[in-house]
Scaffold this motif. Sequence first.
Motif, PDB file in Angstrom:
ATOM      1  N   LEU A 113       0.828  -1.200   0.000  1.00 55.22           N
ATOM      2  CA  LEU A 113       0.000   0.000   0.000  1.00 55.22           C
ATOM      3  C   LEU A 113       0.865   1.253   0.000  1.00 55.22           C
ATOM      4  N   ALA A 114       1.880   1.265   0.859  1.00 51.42           N
ATOM      5  CA  ALA A 114       2.736   2.446   0.935  1.00 51.42           C
ATOM      6  C   ALA A 114       3.511   2.643  -0.356  1.00 51.42           C
TER       7      ALA A 114
ATOM      8  N   LEU B 245       3.172   9.460  -5.329  1.00 52.43           N
ATOM      9  CA  LEU B 245       3.784  10.734  -4.998  1.00 52.43           C
ATOM     10  C   LEU B 245       5.051  10.971  -5.787  1.00 52.43           C
TER      11      LEU B 245
ATOM     12  N   ALA C 271       1.111   4.030  -3.038  1.00 54.19           N
ATOM     13  CA  ALA C 271       0.682   5.402  -2.793  1.00 54.19           C
ATOM     14  C   ALA C 271       1.850   6.371  -2.878  1.00 54.19           C
ATOM     15  N   ILE C 272       2.937   6.081  -2.187  1.00 52.43           N
ATOM     16  CA  ILE C 272       4.029   7.032  -2.098  1.00 52.43           C
ATOM     17  C   ILE C 272       5.056   6.805  -3.201  1.00 52.43           C
TER      18      ILE C 272
END
Lengths: 230, 83
Positions: free
Chosen positions: B54-55, B63, B58-59
């Motif tokens: 998940l991280a 990002l 997302a990141i």
Amino acid sequence: MNSAGRLSRIWAGVVGLACAALGLVLVIQIANLADREAGLAMTVAASMEESGVTHPPTAVLLNFRSYDTWLEIVVLLGALLGVLWLADRRDLSHVKQPAEVALLRRLVDVVLPLAVLGGVFLLAQGTGAPGGAFQAGAIVGAGFLLGHLAGWQYLGRLHHVLPVAAAGVIAFGTVGLTAMVIGRPLLDLPAGAAYPVIVGLEVAIAISTALTLVMLVLVAAPPGGDKDER
Amino acid sequence: MTLAIDLAIVVLVLAVAVAALYLPDLFRSAVLFLVFGLMMALAWVRLDAVDIALAEAAIGAGLIGSLILKTVIQLGSSEQEDE
């Protein structure tokens, strides 16, 4: 020019070979590792009741090794401070909103609430299942980023960015130093009340992570300013 | 079946990484870096580390991919301004 190009190519080749060799060594080591015990998994599983949560990664990140998590969000805050300093800005009031596109606005009207809902859900279930503060903060931040691209103005009105962005660091510091004032080790969570403290820390981390990620992407506006940003 | 999926993920991760590094067009490299982030998220899922997946998605992909894309686009437009 040619010799410099060749030299950098040789360097690239050397570094590439070194990385490949390191990768090979790591693969061999991990292949041999599977036969032994699973490291600290038994110790963590035995201490899960003390931790206050039911998901082992959350227990490790926010209780057993919360010092590392604290340092991670300090690094995130440091990156934000660096970007703010380089861009010579304090908030997002200078960022020009792109021209509003009706289709994008309609899409964001649907996606932004879903993003916030998804983020809150991940935050809420982070204590018992995969999820957690960073993931929740990133998803909510992505939703707000889309909202900005669709023409919403709320982020530009936030003038006190740093206190909100530092909320995670401040929360961790408060919890950790309070423990030391009482006489226990740094960041030692209270035995019976670990769960509410962990939830509070996660909320603080999620808020500050969401704002930090949005700021990192948006604050360095191009010098022209009038062009449509992606 | 699982082995086939794992092999496919490994091959894709390596192929996308090499392509992202060696393509002449920066914009395509940035997009491929985004894809690389998503492939890594799949790899993390296969390694039973769903939180990291998940991280990473997302990141790492979201990002950092958007940051790199934004930089590439601003660099491209600033080059056009100079000329």
